[in-house]
Write a protein that holds these residues in place. Structure first.
Motif, PDB file in Angstrom:
ATOM      1  N   GLN A  67      11.133 -27.322 -79.194  1.00 21.89           N
ATOM      2  CA  GLN A  67      11.716 -26.932 -80.475  1.00 21.89           C
ATOM      3  C   GLN A  67      13.111 -27.536 -80.652  1.00 21.89           C
ATOM      4  OE1 GLN A  67       9.793 -25.189 -82.713  1.00 21.89           O
ATOM      5  NE2 GLN A  67      11.415 -25.854 -84.132  1.00 21.89           N
ATOM      6  N   PHE A  70      12.667 -31.135 -81.556  1.00 19.59           N
ATOM      7  CA  PHE A  70      12.151 -31.258 -82.920  1.00 19.59           C
ATOM      8  C   PHE A  70      13.249 -30.959 -83.941  1.00 19.59           C
ATOM      9  CE2 PHE A  70      10.077 -29.355 -86.677  1.00 19.59           C
ATOM     10  CZ  PHE A  70       9.307 -30.441 -87.072  1.00 19.59           C
ATOM     11  N   ASP A  71      14.036 -29.917 -83.696  1.00 17.36           N
ATOM     12  CA  ASP A  71      15.110 -29.540 -84.628  1.00 17.36           C
ATOM     13  C   ASP A  71      16.165 -30.632 -84.749  1.00 17.36           C
ATOM     14  OD1 ASP A  71      13.851 -27.139 -85.094  1.00 17.36           O
ATOM     15  OD2 ASP A  71      15.093 -25.994 -83.704  1.00 17.36           O
ATOM     16  N   ILE A  75      11.577 -35.720 -81.897  1.00 19.63           N
ATOM     17  CA  ILE A  75      10.130 -35.812 -81.685  1.00 19.63           C
ATOM     18  C   ILE A  75       9.415 -35.462 -82.984  1.00 19.63           C
ATOM     19  CG2 ILE A  75      10.256 -35.291 -79.214  1.00 19.63           C
ATOM     20  CD1 ILE A  75       9.347 -32.432 -79.875  1.00 19.63           C
ATOM     21  N   HIS A  76       8.164 -35.908 -83.092  1.00 19.74           N
ATOM     22  CA  HIS A  76       7.391 -35.689 -84.316  1.00 19.74           C
ATOM     23  C   HIS A  76       6.843 -34.270 -84.413  1.00 19.74           C
ATOM     24  CE1 HIS A  76       7.187 -39.862 -85.765  1.00 19.74           C
ATOM     25  NE2 HIS A  76       7.148 -40.222 -84.487  1.00 19.74           N
ATOM     26  N   ASN A  77       6.394 -33.729 -83.261  1.00 28.09           N
ATOM     27  CA  ASN A  77       5.663 -32.471 -83.301  1.00 28.09           C
ATOM     28  C   ASN A  77       5.879 -31.686 -82.009  1.00 28.09           C
ATOM     29  OD1 ASN A  77       3.110 -30.747 -82.799  1.00 28.09           O
ATOM     30  ND2 ASN A  77       2.920 -31.286 -84.965  1.00 28.09           N
ATOM     31  N   PRO A  78       6.403 -30.461 -82.080  1.00 28.10           N
ATOM     32  CA  PRO A  78       6.677 -29.690 -80.860  1.00 28.10           C
ATOM     33  C   PRO A  78       5.411 -29.276 -80.107  1.00 28.10           C
ATOM     34  CG  PRO A  78       7.126 -28.372 -82.818  1.00 28.10           C
ATOM     35  CD  PRO A  78       6.875 -29.761 -83.284  1.00 28.10           C
TER      36      PRO A  78
END
Length: 347
Positions: A67, A70-71, A75-78
């Motif tokens: 997370q 991602f925040d 990255i594209h997707n946690p």
């Protein structure tokens, strides 16, 4: 004897068609999944070398790490991150620490960094007002680049920059556009990576507001940065830069030559404490005492304040300024007032 089951030809064809459609759908889903996997494994922004500090505390779980990444746009997707790490058996091998990560890094690169722990980082600072050659020399002195390699790449390398087509060709194409700032890079970071990072920082600073103001003034990016670079070299006090901008805009609007000493110093290739009248006669497109309008390009790397000033001159009718002994400037509206200021402050 029981009768045999009989499938009518139309029913058989319909069943076969459904099976083919389902198989095709399965293949498409599979291919889509492979594409998404490769996308999720790749960098979020392959040309964005700006580093983001991610602080991973002790006993932080994989879900929390995912997370955080991602925040911060890394990255594209946690969920995919968690599945990928679990599949690689690395759940318990991600280390706590403060990490400098960039959106240009792929997922495996980020995971490898988190697995190995933080690398040694080097900070370097480029102050406002340096030329391209001075930037290269400064980077070499700070131990982060080879000056000659840096200059060669600045002239010939391939980089992503929104205004590339508007820049002059040759060794000075990035003069003024490598944004002065403090940067942090890992050891061994390439000269090309440094150039792209500094271009990205310029792109980040040059906001939509600046673009709108540029269009309102009827200027292009090269003209804005050229004017900003002159302001940067002429005026060191931030509060005076918008006044100097008014002077230069007024002179340009009245078809008066800029007569900037900073452009003479750039043409001479050296900064002289006192310019001679003979210096003002140097034959150069950067000599704004001899040539009308702006010089062909920037004379230094302006900071955000000078760029802002170039786009936001005051409404004053100033046409001249002269330096005072304390480093500030006296601004004048008439030649007579300017001559009086020169007699007062340049004795």
């Amino acid at each position: 004897m029981e009768p045999k089951a009989y499938i009518q030809p139309k029913t058989f064809k319909k069943t076969k068609l459904i099976v083919l459609v389902l198989l095709l759908a399965a293949v498409l889903v599979f291919l889509y999944g492979l594409i998404k996997i490769e996308q999720f494994k790749g960098p979020v922004e392959k040309d964005n070398y700006q580093y983001v500090v991610v602080d991973i505390k002790n006993n932080t779980g994989t879900a929390q790490i995912a997370q955080q990444l991602f925040d911060n746009g890394l990255i594209h997707n946690p969920v995919f991150f968690r599945l990928f790490v679990r599949n690689q058996g690395l759940d318990r091998h991600l280390k706590a620490g403060k990490y400098d990560l960039s959106p240009s890094m792929s997922l495996p690169e980020i995971i490898d960094r988190l697995q190995r722990g933080q690398l040694n980082l080097i900070s370097f600072t480029i102050p406002e007002g340096l030329t391209l050659e001075q930037i290269a020399a400064s980077l070499e002195r700070q131990g982060v680049a080879d000056a000659q390699v840096f200059l060669r790449l600045a002239e010939e390398g391939d980089f992503i920059f929104p205004w590339m087509d508007e820049l002059p060709e040759g060794p000075l194409r990035f003069e003024g556009f490598l944004f002065p700032d403090t940067y942090r890079i890992p050891e061994g970071f390439s000269e090309a990576g440094i150039i792209q990072m500094m271009l990205d920082r310029f792109k980040e600073v040059y906001s939509e507001e600046y673009k709108a103001k540029m269009n309102e003034l009827g200027m292009n990016i090269l003209e804005v940065v050229t004017l900003a670079s002159i302001i940067e070299r002429e005026i060191r006090k931030p509060e005076e830069q918008v006044l100097a901008s008014a002077v230069f805009h007024n002179r340009l609007n009245r078809k008066m030559r800029l007569e900037s000493c900073a452009t003479i110093q750039y043409a001479l290739g050296e900064v002289k404490e006192v310019l001679l009248y003979s210096d003002l006669e140097i034959v150069s497109p950067y000599n704004t005492y001899r040539n009308d309008g702006l010089p062909p390009g920037p004379i230094a790397a302006p900071g955000k304040g000078a760029i802002h000033a170039a786009l936001n001159p005051t409404d004053d009718d100033y046409l001249f300024f002269v330096a005072k002994p304390d480093g500030s400037h006296h601004f004048s509206k008439t030649l007579r007032e300017h001559e009086q200021a020169k007699n007062r402050y340049l004795r």
